[in-house]
Design a protein around this motif. Structure first.
Motif, PDB file in Angstrom:
ATOM      1  N   UNK A  14      30.675  59.543  48.157  1.00 53.92           N
ATOM      2  CA  UNK A  14      30.831  60.798  48.907  1.00 53.92           C
ATOM      3  C   UNK A  14      31.834  60.575  50.036  1.00 53.92           C
ATOM      4  N   UNK A  15      31.724  59.406  50.686  1.00 54.06           N
ATOM      5  CA  UNK A  15      32.668  59.067  51.749  1.00 54.06           C
ATOM      6  C   UNK A  15      34.071  58.905  51.169  1.00 54.06           C
ATOM      7  N   UNK A  16      34.158  58.250  49.987  1.00 54.17           N
ATOM      8  CA  UNK A  16      35.472  58.024  49.388  1.00 54.17           C
ATOM      9  C   UNK A  16      36.134  59.358  49.022  1.00 54.17           C
ATOM     10  N   UNK A  17      35.324  60.347  48.622  1.00 54.08           N
ATOM     11  CA  UNK A  17      35.875  61.683  48.356  1.00 54.08           C
ATOM     12  C   UNK A  17      36.550  62.231  49.620  1.00 54.08           C
ATOM     13  N   UNK A  18      35.895  62.003  50.751  1.00 50.95           N
ATOM     14  CA  UNK A  18      36.475  62.437  52.027  1.00 50.95           C
ATOM     15  C   UNK A  18      37.784  61.720  52.315  1.00 50.95           C
ATOM     16  N   UNK A 218      37.525  50.358  53.229  1.00 56.12           N
ATOM     17  CA  UNK A 218      36.826  50.237  51.950  1.00 56.12           C
ATOM     18  C   UNK A 218      36.982  51.515  51.139  1.00 56.12           C
ATOM     19  N   UNK A 219      37.029  52.667  51.837  1.00 59.30           N
ATOM     20  CA  UNK A 219      37.246  53.937  51.143  1.00 59.30           C
ATOM     21  C   UNK A 219      38.608  53.976  50.485  1.00 59.30           C
ATOM     22  N   UNK A 220      39.603  53.513  51.218  1.00 59.89           N
ATOM     23  CA  UNK A 220      40.962  53.497  50.681  1.00 59.89           C
ATOM     24  C   UNK A 220      41.071  52.547  49.493  1.00 59.89           C
ATOM     25  N   UNK A 221      40.390  51.382  49.624  1.00 60.51           N
ATOM     26  CA  UNK A 221      40.399  50.425  48.515  1.00 60.51           C
ATOM     27  C   UNK A 221      39.791  51.066  47.272  1.00 60.51           C
ATOM     28  N   UNK A 222      38.688  51.806  47.449  1.00 58.38           N
ATOM     29  CA  UNK A 222      38.040  52.471  46.314  1.00 58.38           C
ATOM     30  C   UNK A 222      38.972  53.482  45.670  1.00 58.38           C
ATOM     31  N   UNK A 223      39.657  54.280  46.518  1.00 60.35           N
ATOM     32  CA  UNK A 223      40.597  55.274  45.990  1.00 60.35           C
ATOM     33  C   UNK A 223      41.668  54.578  45.150  1.00 60.35           C
ATOM     34  N   UNK A 270      33.735  39.627  53.398  1.00 62.88           N
ATOM     35  CA  UNK A 270      33.964  40.792  52.531  1.00 62.88           C
ATOM     36  C   UNK A 270      35.070  41.718  53.041  1.00 62.88           C
ATOM     37  N   UNK A 271      35.168  41.839  54.363  1.00 61.30           N
ATOM     38  CA  UNK A 271      36.208  42.711  54.914  1.00 61.30           C
ATOM     39  C   UNK A 271      37.594  42.140  54.596  1.00 61.30           C
ATOM     40  N   UNK A 272      37.691  40.814  54.653  1.00 61.66           N
ATOM     41  CA  UNK A 272      38.946  40.145  54.295  1.00 61.66           C
ATOM     42  C   UNK A 272      39.273  40.438  52.832  1.00 61.66           C
ATOM     43  N   UNK A 273      38.235  40.318  51.979  1.00 58.77           N
ATOM     44  CA  UNK A 273      38.425  40.580  50.550  1.00 58.77           C
ATOM     45  C   UNK A 273      38.881  42.023  50.338  1.00 58.77           C
ATOM     46  N   UNK A 274      38.239  42.959  51.082  1.00 56.18           N
ATOM     47  CA  UNK A 274      38.611  44.371  50.938  1.00 56.18           C
ATOM     48  C   UNK A 274      40.092  44.572  51.243  1.00 56.18           C
ATOM     49  N   UNK A 275      40.513  43.968  52.360  1.00 57.36           N
ATOM     50  CA  UNK A 275      41.924  44.103  52.750  1.00 57.36           C
ATOM     51  C   UNK A 275      42.839  43.532  51.685  1.00 57.36           C
ATOM     52  N   UNK A 276      42.475  42.340  51.180  1.00 57.26           N
ATOM     53  CA  UNK A 276      43.306  41.701  50.155  1.00 57.26           C
ATOM     54  C   UNK A 276      43.347  42.554  48.893  1.00 57.26           C
ATOM     55  N   UNK A 277      42.198  43.193  48.568  1.00 57.04           N
ATOM     56  CA  UNK A 277      42.145  44.103  47.407  1.00 57.04           C
ATOM     57  C   UNK A 277      43.177  45.214  47.540  1.00 57.04           C
ATOM     58  N   UNK A 278      43.244  45.793  48.750  1.00 53.44           N
ATOM     59  CA  UNK A 278      44.205  46.882  48.982  1.00 53.44           C
ATOM     60  C   UNK A 278      45.623  46.366  48.803  1.00 53.44           C
ATOM     61  N   UNK A 279      45.887  45.178  49.380  1.00 55.66           N
ATOM     62  CA  UNK A 279      47.247  44.623  49.288  1.00 55.66           C
ATOM     63  C   UNK A 279      47.611  44.369  47.831  1.00 55.66           C
ATOM     64  N   UNK A 280      46.652  43.799  47.070  1.00 55.21           N
ATOM     65  CA  UNK A 280      46.925  43.564  45.642  1.00 55.21           C
ATOM     66  C   UNK A 280      47.200  44.897  44.943  1.00 55.21           C
ATOM     67  N   UNK A 281      46.376  45.923  45.243  1.00 56.68           N
ATOM     68  CA  UNK A 281      46.583  47.239  44.627  1.00 56.68           C
ATOM     69  C   UNK A 281      47.986  47.757  44.921  1.00 56.68           C
ATOM     70  N   UNK A 282      48.399  47.596  46.190  1.00 58.51           N
ATOM     71  CA  UNK A 282      49.724  48.081  46.579  1.00 58.51           C
ATOM     72  C   UNK A 282      50.811  47.362  45.799  1.00 58.51           C
ATOM     73  N   UNK A 283      50.655  46.004  45.697  1.00 61.69           N
ATOM     74  CA  UNK A 283      51.675  45.223  44.991  1.00 61.69           C
ATOM     75  C   UNK A 283      51.744  45.656  43.530  1.00 61.69           C
ATOM     76  N   UNK A 284      50.567  45.787  42.903  1.00 60.51           N
ATOM     77  CA  UNK A 284      50.546  46.140  41.481  1.00 60.51           C
ATOM     78  C   UNK A 284      51.170  47.519  41.258  1.00 60.51           C
ATOM     79  N   UNK A 285      50.763  48.504  42.104  1.00 58.98           N
ATOM     80  CA  UNK A 285      51.281  49.862  41.869  1.00 58.98           C
ATOM     81  C   UNK A 285      52.779  49.914  42.170  1.00 58.98           C
ATOM     82  N   UNK A 286      53.231  49.098  43.116  1.00 57.81           N
ATOM     83  CA  UNK A 286      54.668  49.067  43.421  1.00 57.81           C
ATOM     84  C   UNK A 286      55.431  48.522  42.218  1.00 57.81           C
TER      85      UNK A 286
END
Lengths: 304, 263
Positions: A14-18, A218-223, A270-286
């Motif tokens: 629900x938060x991620x929808x926001x 974490x919401x952004x990572x989920x998106x 876990x917060x470090x992992x979350x951040x790294x997840x976002x960075x990996x997502x960015x690299x992959x989508x780029x």
């Protein structure tokens, strides 16, 4: 275990929808979320302890979240403050407000308080496992929210909201005040986030003013994880993707929590992992984008 | 219909960068007028459009549309009766949204409610209007606008603007970013719509030939002023050479004035 991941994924979904509304639809990176999530949690907790019906609690939480988003939008609109800073301002102010709501405490337990989850467990009266009961409740709740949101984005105002993030000039050209739309969008986003916080407090059995730290990340990572699943321009599929992303994210976090100790990882990482997840997502989508660009360039040569 | 009274716009007033973009312009536009506007870069053509549409506000002066003083109205409110097309074809549509969604937003101009307007009846109406464009867009209602070409998007922007029935349309070199074929097509479409819907039009163009050929009135701008204003037969019979000549005559006069000031 799997039920836990699903329930958590749906609650935080629900938060991620926001977060999806602000970051993706409105193109308004809104950090108020870190404050409105605990706002929803503490307000819900206090109201439940005072003996209010959870439904009334959720209405109040929704309104409070909407108000928080409105403040951010107003700071951004009227004072011409960049949206990131406007969000940080509200988030910081909310920290004090949240402590006030808890009457100068940092957290409050909900162990012996009636919540929606104790209510649903009683309702099923032991015919199903507690986890299954919670799951059924959350699936129903999230489905209702998702369908309502899909309907909203098909209305005239919802469509215009979608156009705002893509082309603000067009919205103005079509005679709509973008400032009002931003209030509606950011308000709605934070209302959902607060409702999510309300569920989280009842699920975890406590509300803590610090439970919002890193929520927006974490919401952004989920998106972003959701965006890897499939591509679409239909809002019903986009919101579905968001929810699936949230569940996947919770799954990954679960793996981190339970199997992370093999590589000497603690829950604090876990917060470090979350951040790294976002960075990996960015690299992959780029790289994905670059790949499609390269393919486009190559195509005409093939045709020759 | 539109009355502009001693309109001025000064950017960076009171600083070394002070720039008088529009210098005391008076202009009256009648209903059904089709005005072409020419002038060199920095003449203030786009600034004039920005002032009329409400994108920026004047330093002094008044703007009236249909007898109403709109000088202080924000852009979104004026948009209800002023349609504007930009040079950049991506400015008029939302590219991450479908064609039908874009058209729905444009069809109900102004304040939006919680109503779901898009239904099959409206889709049929859109298809009918799109088939007039003769681009095959009527079969692509569910496609994202971002997939369309520049010419298609500009044609769509035009159509969306016409659907909202504006009192005045502002065309800011709206064919300049397109290839010659598409530019021709968009211009023809514009002329067709202006005729069919009897639209009051102001069109900025860099093409002097077009400025003479189309419309019933021609304005030449320089340094924030309207230096030449002709209509009717005078405009119809003027040649490119005569216009350039006129331009140079007026500019030379100014040039000499500067010389006098400096010496």
């Amino acid at each position: 275990m799997i039920e836990g991941i699903l329930v958590e994924g749906l609650i935080y979904g629900i938060m991620v929808l926001g977060v999806f509304i602000t970051f993706r639809v409105l193109d308004f990176p809104d950090l108020t979320v870190d404050g409105s999530f605990p706002l929803g949690a503490v307000l819900m907790a206090v109201m439940l302890i005072r003996g209010f019906n959870p439904l009334v609690g959720f209405l109040a939480v929704f309104a409070a979240g909407f108000a928080a988003g409105t403040v951010t939008a107003l700071i951004h609109n009227k004072l011409k403050v960049p949206n990131l800073l406007a969000g940080i301002l509200t988030m910081t102010m909310l920290y004090s407000i949240n402590i006030r709501i808890l009457q100068n405490r940092a957290n409050v337990p909900l162990i012996r308080t009636e919540t929606v989850f104790t209510w649903i467990t009683k309702l099923f009266g032991g015919t199903v496992f507690e986890g299954t009961a919670l799951l059924i409740l959350m699936i129903a709740v999230v489905l209702i929210i998702k369908v309502l949101l899909d309907l909203f984005f098909h209305t005239d105002v919802g469509l215009t909201l979608g156009a705002l993030g893509c082309n603000e000039q067009m919205v103005i050209t079509q005679g709509v005040n973008p400032e009002v739309l931003k209030i509606v969008g950011v308000g709605l986003s934070n209302a959902l986030v607060a409702v999510s916080g309300g569920f989280a407090a009842q699920y975890l059995g406590f509300a803590d003013v610090n439970m919002g730290i890193g929520i927006v990340v974490s919401g952004l990572a989920s998106v972003m994880i959701g965006e890897f699943l499939f591509r679409s321009n239909r809002i019903a599929l986009l919101t579905l993707r968001v929810l699936l992303g949230s569940i996947l994210f919770k799954g990954i976090m679960y793996l981190g929590r339970y199997y992370g100790y093999y590589i000497k990882m603690t829950p604090n990482d876990l917060k470090l992992i979350t951040g790294i997840l976002i960075i990996i997502s960015l690299i992959v989508s780029k790289n994905k984008k670059m790949l499609t660009l390269l393919k486009k360039k190559e195509a005409p040569e093939v045709l020759k | 219909m539109i009355k502009i009274h001693s309109l001025s716009k000064v950017f960076h007033e009171g600083t070394v960068n002070e720039n008088k973009a529009i210098n005391t312009i008076n202009l009256s536009v009648k209903e059904g007028d089709f005005i072409t506007i020419i002038g060199s870069n920095g003449a203030g053509k786009t600034t004039l459009f920005n002032l009329i549409s409400g994108n920026i506000f004047p330093s002094t002066g008044r703007i009236e549309i249909n007898g109403r003083d709109v000088t202080k109205d924000p852009e979104y409110r004026r948009a209800a009766y002023v349609g504007r097309i930009f040079q950049n074809p991506t400015m008029g549509t939302a590219e991450t949204m479908t064609l039908e969604d874009n058209m729905t937003i444009a069809y109900y101009k102004g304040c939006k409610g919680l109503r779901k307007s898009l239904n099959n009846k409206l889709r049929d109406f859109f298809r009918e209007k799109l088939s007039d464009l003769d681009m095959g867009l009527e079969n692509r209602l569910k496609d994202n606008v971002g997939l369309f070409s520049g010419g298609q998007r500009q044609a769509l922007t035009l159509l969306m603007m016409v659907l909202s029935k504006p009192d005045l349309i502002l065309l800011d070199e709206h064919t300049a970013a397109l290839d010659p074929g598409n530019a021709r097509m968009i211009l023809d479409l514009t002329l067709k719509y202006i005729k069919d819907y009897n639209l009051t039009t102001m069109m900025i163009t860099h093409n002097m030939g077009h400025a003479i050929k189309y419309g019933n009135r021609l304005l030449m701008m320089d340094s924030g002023e309207i230096i030449y204003d002709i209509e009717g037969d005078t405009k119809k019979n003027i040649t490119k050479e005569a216009l350039i000549n006129k331009f140079e005559v007026i500019r030379k006069k100014e040039f000499e004035n500067d010389e006098v000031l400096l010496s």
